[in-house]
Design an enzyme around this catalytic site. Structure first.
Site, short mmCIF file in Angstrom:
data_model
loop_
_atom_site.label_atom_id
_atom_site.label_comp_id
_atom_site.label_asym_id
_atom_site.label_seq_id
_atom_site.Cartn_x
_atom_site.Cartn_y
_atom_site.Cartn_z
N LYS A 257 -7.34 -4.20 -2.59
CA LYS A 257 -7.88 -4.91 -1.44
C LYS A 257 -8.66 -3.95 -0.55
CE LYS A 257 -3.63 -4.54 1.39
NZ LYS A 257 -4.16 -3.74 2.51
N CYS B 33 -2.10 -2.43 8.15
CA CYS B 33 -1.94 -3.45 7.11
C CYS B 33 -0.67 -4.28 7.26
CB CYS B 33 -2.00 -2.79 5.73
SG CYS B 33 -3.60 -2.01 5.39
N ASP C 31 0.78 -1.24 0.00
CA ASP C 31 0.00 0.00 0.00
C ASP C 31 0.82 1.30 0.00
OD1 ASP C 31 -1.88 -1.98 0.30
OD2 ASP C 31 -2.44 -1.45 2.35
#
Length: 202
Positions: free
Chosen positions: A80, A111, A20
Site C-alpha cells: 500500500k 498508519c 507494516d
C-alpha cells in the site's frame, strides 16, 4: 433503548490487522523486537482460534518486507501507499459478518491511527492491541493511543484480547492458548498514564 457498545470481540466476526511490521523500521521503532514478538503471539492465537489475518506493507520497495519473526510468511502481504489499511482490506471489509478489527503494528501516529479512524467511521469496533503498537518516539505512541481512544477505539493487550475471544476456560482451544497467557509478554515500554493521563481519563 440501544445496547451499550461493550467492545467484546467474537471469533466469527473478527479479523486481525498486522500493519507494516517491516525491515526498515527495525532500528528506528521503540521496542521493535518486543512489539513484533507480541504481534506474533497475537497472530498465533488468532490462527488457533480461526480468526483471519491481514498483513500490509507500506511501500515495500522502500521499506522492505515484513520481518520474518512475525511468522506471517504463509500469508499474502498487501502493498500500500495510503497510510490507512482500509483500502488494502477492501475484500475483508465487504464481509457483512465483520464487526471487530484487532489492530497491531506501526506507526501509531500514522498508519495505525488512520486505519483505526477509517474503520471506526465504517461503524466497526476497533481493538488496538496497545502492547503490539509503537512509533519512533514514546510521545507519538502515547498521544496516538490517546487519540484512538478518544475516537472510540478500545485499547487492550494481547492477553486480554485472546481471553475475550475465548470467553470460557472450557473453550476447546483454551489449552492451546494457555501457554501464551502464562508466559509473560515482553516489556514493550507501554506508558500507562503519566502527567497527561495518556491512557487514563475521559
Amino acid at each position: 433503548m440501544a445496547a451499550a457498545r461493550l467492545g467484546w470481540p467474537r471469533v466469527g466476526s473478527s479479523v486481525l490487522f498486522l500493519c507494516d511490521l517491516q525491515e526498515r523500521f527495525r532500528d528506528t521503532i521503540v521496542a521493535f523486537p518486543q512489539i513484533v514478538a507480541v504481534a506474533a503471539r497475537m497472530l498465533q492465537g488468532c490462527r488457533i482460534l480461526g480468526v483471519p489475518a491481514l498483513v500490509t506493507e507500506q511501500r515495500p520497495d522502500v521499506l522492505g518486507p515484513t520481518v520474518p519473526e512475525l511468522g506471517a510468511q504463509d500469508l499474502p502481504r498487501v502493498p500500500k501507499t495510503a497510510f490507512s489499511m482500509a483500502g488494502a482490506a477492501a475484500p475483508l471489509l465487504g464481509d457483512p459478518n465483520l464487526r471487530h478489527v484487532l489492530l497491531c503494528g506501526i506507526e501509531a501516529q500514522a498508519c495505525v491511527l488512520q486505519t483505526a479512524l477509517d474503520l471506526l467511521e465504517r461503524g466497526l469496533d476497533v481493538h488496538v492491541v496497545a502492547d503490539a503498537v509503537s512509533s519512533r518516539s514514546q510521545a507519538e505512541r502515547a498521544l496516538a493511543l490517546s487519540r484512538m481512544r478518544q475516537a472510540g477505539a478500545y485499547l487492550s493487550t494481547c492477553e486480554s484480547v485472546l481471553l475475550l475471544l475465548l470467553r470460557d476456560a472450557a473453550h476447546p482451544k483454551f489449552k492451546q492458548i494457555l501457554p501464551m497467557i502464562k508466559d509473560p509478554p515482553p516489556d514493550t515500554g507501554l506508558i500507562l498514564g503519566g502527567p497527561m493521563g495518556v491512557l487514563g481519563g475521559p
